[in-house]
Design an enzyme around this catalytic site. Sequence first.
Site, short mmCIF file in Angstrom:
data_model
loop_
_atom_site.label_atom_id
_atom_site.label_comp_id
_atom_site.label_asym_id
_atom_site.label_seq_id
_atom_site.Cartn_x
_atom_site.Cartn_y
_atom_site.Cartn_z
N GLU A 63 32.56 45.31 41.41
CA GLU A 63 31.76 44.23 40.86
C GLU A 63 30.86 44.76 39.73
O GLU A 63 30.61 45.97 39.66
CB GLU A 63 30.86 43.65 41.97
CG GLU A 63 31.62 43.12 43.18
CD GLU A 63 32.32 41.79 42.93
OE1 GLU A 63 32.68 41.47 41.78
OE2 GLU A 63 32.53 41.05 43.91
N HIS A 122 35.54 41.74 37.36
CA HIS A 122 35.73 42.83 38.32
C HIS A 122 37.22 43.22 38.36
O HIS A 122 38.09 42.43 38.05
CB HIS A 122 35.18 42.49 39.71
CG HIS A 122 35.97 41.49 40.50
ND1 HIS A 122 35.43 40.76 41.54
CD2 HIS A 122 37.25 41.07 40.42
CE1 HIS A 122 36.34 39.98 42.07
NE2 HIS A 122 37.46 40.14 41.41
N ASN A 174 34.09 37.48 36.84
CA ASN A 174 33.01 38.35 36.38
C ASN A 174 33.56 39.69 35.86
O ASN A 174 32.83 40.65 35.73
CB ASN A 174 32.02 38.60 37.52
CG ASN A 174 32.67 39.27 38.73
OD1 ASN A 174 33.85 39.60 38.69
ND2 ASN A 174 31.90 39.46 39.79
N ASP A 192 42.28 47.20 47.72
CA ASP A 192 41.07 46.89 48.49
C ASP A 192 41.38 46.15 49.78
O ASP A 192 42.51 45.70 49.99
CB ASP A 192 40.08 46.09 47.63
CG ASP A 192 40.77 44.97 46.84
OD1 ASP A 192 41.88 44.56 47.24
OD2 ASP A 192 40.21 44.51 45.84
#
Length: 249
Positions: free
Chosen positions: A143, A138, A136, A67
């Site tokens: 996400e 991810h 979380n 990313d």
Amino acid sequence: MRILVCKDYNEVSQKAAQMILSQITLKPNCVLGLATGSTPIGMYENLVTMYQQGLVDFSEVQTFNLDEYLSISPTNEQSYHYFMNEYLFNHVNIDKNHIHIPNGMADSMQEECIRYEQLIKDVGGIDIQVLGIGHNAHIGFNEPTINFEKGTHIVELDESTRQANARFFNHIDEVPKYAITMGTGSIFKSRKIMLLATGTSKAQAIHDMVYGKVQPEVPASILQFHHDVVLILDEEAASLLLDGDYKRV
Ligand code: PGA
């Protein structure tokens, strides 16, 4: 899913670097999927040391990063381009033409997503993908959401992710709101996946990924279905796992 638990961060980093070394030894022209963030830094440091010791040759290796932030120049110190140069690429004999990182400054981000996904296909796919995991759960910048995204796409970052990454910026307002990321589908197609996690703050995400329902609200949970995943954890990140479910190394 194979789960290895190491004593501490240093051992996680060594173990991860050894796996990359083995991959490159077995297939010198392999395709590595690489990750940024604090967790893999020690792995990169070990790889640089291995290179200096003549144990590993990157000349034929190709790399694809997961990313990049949107609208941050590759020369900006907060960019993932900069991170990769700083921690790995500037220190090893990789051919610069073999380095692939999504371009967060492309004129058409839609075309950039298509181009990046096609490039991964063109080289025959990723042999081993390195992942960290967010609080979380991810992976990459996938996400929690309502569907698993297949290919490379643009994502709006969660507020919790921006808060977590704010430590690298002067102020939370400087943390980009958008990023380009490989999809869970692109990640899932990798032949092998190695996920690294350390510290108690990752324990719940690891627990949910391993035992929870497979759902896009817990993006890493998709890895339960992958045929070749290894988690390399320290004791803290593994603290919510049941004893018999992992191997101490
Ligand atoms: P970290 O990030 O390694 O900095 O904790 C991991 C991630 O967000 O994927």
